[in-house]
Write a protein that holds these residues in place. Structure first.
Motif, mmCIF file in Angstrom:
data_model
loop_
_atom_site.group_PDB
_atom_site.id
_atom_site.type_symbol
_atom_site.label_atom_id
_atom_site.label_comp_id
_atom_site.label_asym_id
_atom_site.label_seq_id
_atom_site.Cartn_x
_atom_site.Cartn_y
_atom_site.Cartn_z
ATOM 1 N N ALA A 285 0.827 -1.203 0.000
ATOM 2 C CA ALA A 285 0.000 0.000 0.000
ATOM 3 C C ALA A 285 0.866 1.259 0.000
ATOM 4 C CB ALA A 285 -0.927 -0.005 1.219
ATOM 5 N N PHE A 286 1.973 1.227 0.732
ATOM 6 C CA PHE A 286 2.865 2.385 0.775
ATOM 7 C C PHE A 286 3.478 2.634 -0.595
ATOM 8 C CE2 PHE A 286 6.725 4.753 1.772
ATOM 9 C CZ PHE A 286 6.277 5.657 2.722
ATOM 10 N N GLN A 287 3.947 1.585 -1.240
ATOM 11 C CA GLN A 287 4.541 1.731 -2.564
ATOM 12 C C GLN A 287 3.506 2.176 -3.593
ATOM 13 O OE1 GLN A 287 7.785 1.585 -3.425
ATOM 14 N NE2 GLN A 287 8.240 1.331 -1.232
ATOM 15 N N GLU A 288 2.270 1.728 -3.437
ATOM 16 C CA GLU A 288 1.212 2.162 -4.357
ATOM 17 C C GLU A 288 0.930 3.648 -4.208
ATOM 18 O OE1 GLU A 288 -2.109 -0.351 -3.559
ATOM 19 O OE2 GLU A 288 -1.171 -2.131 -4.469
ATOM 20 N N ARG A 289 0.970 4.156 -2.990
ATOM 21 C CA ARG A 289 0.765 5.595 -2.794
ATOM 22 C C ARG A 289 1.890 6.403 -3.440
ATOM 23 N NH1 ARG A 289 -1.185 8.192 2.679
ATOM 24 N NH2 ARG A 289 -1.292 9.911 1.175
ATOM 25 N N LEU A 290 3.117 5.925 -3.310
ATOM 26 C CA LEU A 290 4.232 6.598 -3.970
ATOM 27 C C LEU A 290 4.051 6.567 -5.479
ATOM 28 C CD1 LEU A 290 7.258 5.184 -1.921
ATOM 29 C CD2 LEU A 290 6.392 7.523 -1.826
ATOM 30 N N ALA A 291 3.773 5.394 -6.011
ATOM 31 C CA ALA A 291 3.660 5.239 -7.465
ATOM 32 C C ALA A 291 2.485 6.024 -8.020
ATOM 33 C CB ALA A 291 3.528 3.761 -7.821
ATOM 34 N N GLY A 292 1.398 6.108 -7.266
ATOM 35 C CA GLY A 292 0.208 6.801 -7.749
ATOM 36 C C GLY A 292 0.426 8.287 -7.965
ATOM 37 N N ARG A 293 1.431 8.852 -7.324
ATOM 38 C CA ARG A 293 1.747 10.276 -7.476
ATOM 39 C C ARG A 293 3.137 10.484 -8.077
ATOM 40 N NH1 ARG A 293 -2.965 10.684 -6.965
ATOM 41 N NH2 ARG A 293 -4.134 11.836 -5.352
ATOM 42 N N ALA A 294 3.727 9.417 -8.589
ATOM 43 C CA ALA A 294 5.070 9.491 -9.186
ATOM 44 C C ALA A 294 6.071 10.123 -8.223
ATOM 45 C CB ALA A 294 5.036 10.255 -10.512
ATOM 46 N N ILE A 295 5.958 9.747 -6.954
ATOM 47 C CA ILE A 295 6.866 10.244 -5.920
ATOM 48 C C ILE A 295 8.041 9.280 -5.802
ATOM 49 C CG2 ILE A 295 7.124 10.776 -3.461
ATOM 50 C CD1 ILE A 295 4.021 11.295 -3.479
ATOM 51 N N GLU A 296 9.251 9.801 -5.863
ATOM 52 C CA GLU A 296 10.452 8.981 -5.716
ATOM 53 C C GLU A 296 11.019 9.173 -4.315
ATOM 54 O OE1 GLU A 296 13.241 9.807 -8.828
ATOM 55 O OE2 GLU A 296 11.734 9.634 -10.419
#
Length: 427
Positions: A78-89
């Motif tokens: 879920a944490f990685q999905e939140r990052l990926a959903g906003r293109a946050i690196e």
């Protein structure tokens, strides 16, 4: 919020480096740039692998790999999905002296990005399934590296050069020590190091000081105050003058060699930096490259660099050559070091080195991320917010006398610690 500003420009860049202190008391080095709608953050906490438990090297590295493997209410996926959903690196790393990381986000997603950073730092979950997955990946990598002559030579170099010291332990651990790391070890390391009083932060991007202060407090403002860490005693490189062989059945030996060094915080660092460029840091123009590769064809690559830790410094080098030519390569390297020490560079050679180091400095500031990481490293070393502006003048002022002094400190009597991974012959 209090603010001070440096009026010096950032190298050749038209932007200026400013410092701000957020309402929560977090100091930030800030470059405002509206060229692209991005924000790049670099941060570092004092304390790293040198503070691993003596019998469990690898804890800090494992901690860094687990910080984004679930935090707060979000498990790893879920944490990685939140990052990926906003293109946050978002990434973390650990070295001997620090645990750090970087964040890159579009301005429009800054609130969420800084919130996720806060969760990773303040509320990592350390779920057992994530620990076991990272543990398995780490052990598999360590076992694979046991057949890599470069890795094995480097590891043995540190074991011998810093024997009995924290810097001599393998920062990634061993398969056995990583297998023994517990969740409690990770929690204790996190509590010891991820604290506000150990923090340095640099931010570059399309964000003004007022908004940045709010976001910085969101990410870092609630972290606990720092407690004292164990002191890492200063140490000089040991076993200088000794050679060690790591027996590996490979046709080409990998060589690591080293002498004493000068720390970045030392007033003599800049002359040592110029000296190193002449010896082996200047890629195609360095003396070692010319003598070892161009003139004799002993190796494809050869070079040296300065290594600066909190409690140690060294000059170390690398090359690789056929097993039967190891002795010849080491002799050429040793002779060139002594020739440079005894005779010094020519005036033209020194000037060319300084011209290159001055002219190329701005190339390290071509992205927001590079600028942020350079600034946070300078902050970590305590060199001052104006160091970037002063650096080229420091290089330009290096004299032959300065070079001679640096050579005396680094090269001494010309003895080196040498480690060869392979099956060298004829030494």
């Amino acid at each position: 919020m209090t603010m001070t500003a440096s009026v010096e420009t950032l190298s050749a860049s038209p932007t200026t480096v400013k410092t701000l202190v957020s309402p929560g008391g977090v100091e930030v080095w800030h470059v405002e740039s509206n060229v692209v709608p991005l924000i790049a953050v670099a941060f570092v906490f004092e304390g790293g692998s040198a503070h691993d438990p003596h019998d469990k090297p690898g804890v800090a590295q494992m901690l860094a790999r687990l910080l984004d493997e679930g935090a707060g209410e979000y498990n790893s996926d879920a944490f990685q999905e939140r990052l990926a959903g906003r293109a946050i690196e978002l990434s973390f790393n650990a070295g001997n002296d620090a645990i750090g990381g970087s964040l890159k986000t579009l301005v429009k997603h800054a609130d969420e990005a800084f919130e996720l950073l806060h969760l990773a730092l303040a509320e990592p979950r350390f779920d057992q399934d994530a620990i076991e997955r990272v543990r398995a990946q780490t052990i598999a990598g360590l076992r694979y590296q046991q057949n890599d002559p470069g890795v094995m030579a480097t590891r043995r170099f540190f074991e011998e050069g810093f024997a009995g010291h924290a810097y001599g332990r393998p920062t990634s651990g061993t398969p056995e020590t990583v297998a023994a790391i517990t969740r409690d070890d990770l929690v204790k390391m996190h509590q010891a190091i991820i604290a506000r009083g150990r923090l340095k932060v640099a931010v570059v991007g399309a964000i003004d000081a007022e908004r940045l202060a709010v976001l910085v407090d969101k990410a870092f403002g609630t972290l606990p105050e720092a407690r004292p860490l164990a002191v890492i005693e200063p140490v000089a490189l040991k076993q200088v003058g000794s050679r060690f062989v790591v027996d590996l059945d490979v046709p080409q030996s990998v060589i690591r060699f080293g002498t004493q060094g000068i720390a970045w915080r030392d007033p003599g660092f800049i002359p040592a930096y110029v000296l190193n460029h002449i010896l082996g840091g200047g890629a195609f123009t360095s003396r070692l490259f010319q003598e070892v590769r161009e003139k004799r064809g002993l190796a494809y690559s050869v070079g040296t660099s300065l290594v600066s830790y909190r409690s140690a410094a060294m000059t170390w080098g690398y090359t690789a050559t056929k097993n039967e030519r190891v002795g010849e390569a080491l002799q050429v390297i040793s002779e060139e070091i002594m020739r440079l020490k005894n005779e010094g560079p020519s005036d033209e050679e020194l000037q060319k080195a300084k011209d290159y180091l001055i002219g190329s400095y701005a190339l390290g500031f071509d992205t927001s991320t590079k600028i942020a990481h350079t600034m946070v490293q300078i902050a970590f070393e305590g060199l001052g917010v104006d160091y970037i502006a002063r650096r080229n003048a420091l290089v330009a002022s290096v004299t032959q006398e300065d070079i001679h002094t640096a050579a005396e400190r680094i090269f001494g009597d010309g003895q080196m610690l040498t480690v060869i991974a392979g099956r060298p012959t004829g030494m």
